[in-house]
Enzyme design. Sequence first.
Site, short mmCIF file in Angstrom:
data_model
loop_
_atom_site.label_atom_id
_atom_site.label_comp_id
_atom_site.label_asym_id
_atom_site.label_seq_id
_atom_site.Cartn_x
_atom_site.Cartn_y
_atom_site.Cartn_z
CB CYS A 103 -0.86 -0.04 1.27
SG CYS A 103 -1.87 1.41 1.54
CB CYS B 204 -3.19 3.91 -5.45
SG CYS B 204 -4.48 3.02 -4.52
N1 DGL Z 1 -4.01 0.62 -2.01
C1 DGL Z 1 -3.55 1.67 -1.22
C2 DGL Z 1 -2.39 2.43 -1.82
O1 DGL Z 1 -1.59 1.85 -2.50
C3 DGL Z 1 -4.50 2.52 -0.44
C4 DGL Z 1 -5.75 2.94 -1.03
C5 DGL Z 1 -6.64 3.57 0.02
O2 DGL Z 1 -7.06 2.82 0.90
O3 DGL Z 1 -6.90 4.77 -0.04
O4 DGL Z 1 -2.24 3.59 -1.59
#
Ligand code: DGL
Length: 275
Positions: A89, A199
Amino acid sequence: MPLQITILSCNGILAMNNNNSIGIFDSGIGGVSIWKEIHQLLPHEHTIYLADSKHAPYGQKSPEEILELSIKNTELLLEKKCKLIVVACNTATTNAIKHLRANYNIPFIGIEPAIKPAALKSKTKTIGVLATKGTLTSELFHHTSGLYSDNITIIEQVGKGLVELIESGKINSREMDNLLNEYLSPMLEKNIDYLVLGCTHYPFLIDKLTKILPKNITVIDSGKAVATQVKTVLEQQQLLTKNKTHSKNIFYTNTNTTVLSDILDNNCLVSKLDF
Ligand code: DGL
């Protein structure tokens, strides 16, 4: 089924076992894009994936909240005796990995928007970064983008609402098309030739993005680089698995299991867990 041996050191702390799992967490299903790269590169490694969909999106939360959630996920993976943790993430990496590395005695691999390769390859000297608010406002992101901003114009765009739609299984919806068009138009006007997906949820939009974007724009993400780094660190720490048969891959979600199951193949076991 490989034999799992748990070795306790004299002070009762679990000694690292090669056949323990790689732990992976994300605010939801996004990190599965990273899990896929890791599983492809290291098919014999056992993995445990945490989809914290109940608390998604992380991207709109404060740095303190993101840190607290990252600690909660880390401690659960440590309880499950993971030998290495992948913070799959960008939002959690940019806001929490420094703290995690300083406070837990286990290797952490994080993910950050791939600005460097985009900046080095761009011919128009203009690149776009689509990421969450939490990532784009983080100190780590400012530091990395600052390294390239002398020679390159970086168009930053918060992908507000995209994670919520992906988490609710609405990738192929009119709302998604509208948001993507709204977010990409200013980048196209400024003549970007690279779009960085900052993301881990966004690789699930790749088919849509390639339809919207002109052919001269290359879309990049950091998934493969993360998998390579996991392999390198496991090798360095002599933690590569000895398992030679099928790996065991467990997926936990704290909301309903359908969306996560839908993006995985049928052999993957998805369970509900309260965390
Ligand atoms: N998948 C996550 C990222 O790479 C977070 C997305 C979220 O929960 O806002 O930032």
